[in-house]
Design an enzyme around this catalytic site. Structure first.
Site, PDB file in Angstrom:
ATOM      1  N   CYS A   1     -14.187  -0.528   7.170  1.00 48.83           N
ATOM      2  CA  CYS A   1     -13.106  -1.024   6.390  1.00 48.83           C
ATOM      3  C   CYS A   1     -13.117  -0.385   5.219  1.00 48.83           C
ATOM      4  CB  CYS A   1     -13.415  -2.373   6.259  1.00 48.83           C
ATOM      5  SG  CYS A   1     -13.791  -3.411   7.719  1.00 48.83           S
TER       6      CYS A   1
ATOM      7  N   CYS B   1       0.729  -1.334   0.084  1.00 51.52           N
ATOM      8  CA  CYS B   1      -0.052   0.006  -0.155  1.00 51.52           C
ATOM      9  C   CYS B   1       0.614   1.299  -0.067  1.00 51.52           C
ATOM     10  CB  CYS B   1      -0.965   0.040   1.099  1.00 51.52           C
ATOM     11  SG  CYS B   1      -1.827  -1.603   1.238  1.00 51.52           S
TER      12      CYS B   1
ATOM     13  N   HIS C   1      -9.408   2.931  -1.705  1.00 47.81           N
ATOM     14  CA  HIS C   1      -7.960   2.474  -1.451  1.00 47.81           C
ATOM     15  C   HIS C   1      -7.794   1.434  -2.481  1.00 47.81           C
ATOM     16  CE1 HIS C   1      -4.140   1.526   0.532  1.00 47.81           C
ATOM     17  NE2 HIS C   1      -4.736   0.611   1.420  1.00 47.81           N
TER      18      HIS C   1
END
Lengths: 379, 144
Positions: A198, A80, A323
């Protein structure tokens, strides 16, 4: 050491683009950054492309679409932190004097996996025993709740805040606000996390044009300076580790503040790695915005919401903006540059002069995280 | 103590044991499950599982060491998502052992609480796509 400026930024709205290829996600972001910089494409001397799961030659696949070829292209994987690491490679290349103008790309297409938890490296023994990212963060959350009395309601408020910010961001994947009740009533993922605590699965791309500060005026009257560009890796530990303290970020933050000659009191706006609700709270503490154990109360004080003293994740963060992992670091930089230019529209942090970005990466055994890259920008 | 590293334990005959490095799962004299870690003879660093090289000093003379069967639950989560093969929901956690090593493990779901005493066991934790049970070590709560 030469100064480095950001003269162009661009991104596509994060979302689910099941019909598009990685290359077709990437090129519009690059073209937007070039247009934003008002630069002749041939001035770009090298490109650094961060992607975690995009496969081989992601940078070349993107740049081939728009004829930006024949220059050095490096593809960078750091989970990430992939495109924040690519950003640092670009900064170092300019600092070294090797190039005057470089392009940084972050790109990811997660919908190709069809949803569910992020696929992790099966060779890792904790992964082979069942580790998934929500569980790793959930264990941090549960321990923090145990030690400091953080409540489920406080955790949910991270999502409420970031979804309210994301509702003001046209580039966010999740653009509807949610209430605490909705967050807590959504389905269980890994307790104490419900679905709305989340980050969503999605696709995206972002791009940045960097140049030597000495020539920035050729492209933009108000360039944004990069004051710190830090990358570190986790420390391997086989025994006890305090999961309420994100060691890698504490260390990275100290290094970045030292490099910039700035401290937490100087930061007006921050984009931090809120992959799950607990993460944002741990990072308030790691960056010195509040004391260890106080993050829940600090959130509730409104300090990190729009209008507060240190606005965290005005873009909506990973929880609302989305994300697509390899694109995240670059997209954080896009947001901070827009904030420091005063171009953030309804989510503008008034008078923002100093901003930071923070992306951690990797769920592997023995490490807090595998990678952490932090950048500090100023007007 | 005789150590049998055959990995068969109490697993059903048609089960798939999870592959762990360094013959990490064994059984003791009384048939009880044991975890086998390693100790570096150069610097004394302990590790679980046992690796062929020391993460502290790069020494390659690593001896097997039987781990304590009991520990304390540091943190855990009950997980409802993830790869298809795991039985859902499943509990995961970190158990701190008396030799100061921390082991990541599936947990038996009953009565989980931070700080509680945990003991090693073996159980089915999932199923392969063809239905074959997957068996691994687990920790379960016991009286302190």
């Amino acid at each position: 050491m030469r100064g480095v400026s950001v003269v162009g930024v661009g991104m596509i709205p994060f979302g689910k683009y099941t019909e598009k290829t990685l290359a077709d996600l990437g090129w519009p972001a690059v073209k937007a950054a070039i247009a934003d910089a008002g630069i002749e494409p041939r001035r770009i001397e090298a490109a650094y492309c961060g992607t975690a799961l995009g496969g081989m030659m992601a940078g070349q696949r993107i740049l081939g679409r728009i004829g930006l070829t024949g220059i050095p292209v490096a593809n960078i994987e750091n989970a990430c932190s992939s495109s924040s690491t690519a950003l640092r490679q670009g900064v170092m290349a300019i600092r070294s004097g090797e190039y005057d103008v470089v392009l940084v790309i972050g790109v990811e297409k997660l919908t190709k996996f069809g949803g569910g938890t992020l696929p992790l490296e099966e060779e890792d023994w904790e992964v082979s025993q069942g580790l998934v990212m929500p569980a790793l963060y959930a264990m941090r959350a549960r321990r923090y709740m145990h030690e400091f009395g953080l409540t489920s309601a406080q955790l949910a408020k991270v999502s409420v805040k970031n979804r309210s910010h994301g509702a003001l961001n046209p580039d966010a994947q999740m653009r509807t606000p949610v209430s605490s009740e909705e967050v807590l009533a959504s389905r269980l993922i890994a307790d104490p996390f419900t679905l709305l605590q989340c980050c969503p699965t999605g696709d995206g791309a972002a791009a940045i044009i960097l140049c030597a500060a000495s020539i920035a005026k050729e492209f933009r009257s108000e360039a944004i300076r990069i004051r710190a560009s830090d990358l570190t890796s986790g420390k391997y530990v086989s025994g006890f580790r305090d999961m309420t303290v994100p060691e890698i970020t504490v260390r990275g933050a100290r290094e970045a503040y030292e490099e910039a000659g700035l401290g937490p009191e100087d930061v007006d706006v921050a984009e931090v790695h809120d992959a799950f609700t607990i993460a944002e709270l741990l990072y308030y503490e790691a960056f010195g915005f509040c004391a260890h154990g106080d993050a829940g109360a600090f959130l509730e004080s409104g300090a990190t919401s729009l209008g507060g003293s240190i606005v965290v994740n005005p873009s909506g963060g990973l929880l609302a903006k989305g994300h697509p992992i390899g694109a995240t670091g670059a997209a954080q930089a896009v947001e901070i540059v827009r904030q420091l230019r005063g171009e953030a529209g309804a989510r503008q942090v008034e008078g923002a002069r100093v901003g930071l970005t923070h992306a951690t990466g990797g769920g592997i055994s023995g490490f807090d995280h595998g990678a952490c890259s932090i950048h500090i920008f100023s007007r | 103590m005789a150590i049998d590293t055959s990995l068969t334990l109490q697993a059903p005959p048609e089960s798939t044991p999870i592959l762990l490095p360094g013959d990490a799962l064994a059984k003791g004299d009384r048939g009880e499950p044991l975890l086998i870690g390693g100790r570096c003879t150069s610097c004394g660093e302990r590790m679980f599982p046992r690796h062929p090289v020391c993460p502290s000093c790069m020494g390659e003379d690593i001896v097997s060491e039987t781990m304590p069967r009991r520990g304390t639950l540091y943190s855990y989560s009950v997980v409802h998502v993830g790869p298809k093969k795991w039985n859902k929901p499943f509990a995961l956690g970190y158990v701190d052992l008396a030799n100061s090593l921390r082991v990541f493990s599936h947990l038996l779901l009953a009565d989980l609480e931070i700080g509680s005493a945990m003991e090693l066991d073996v159980a089915e934790v999932g199923r392969e796509s063809d239905g074959t049970p997957i068996v691994s070590f687990v920790f379960k709560r016991v009286e302190a």
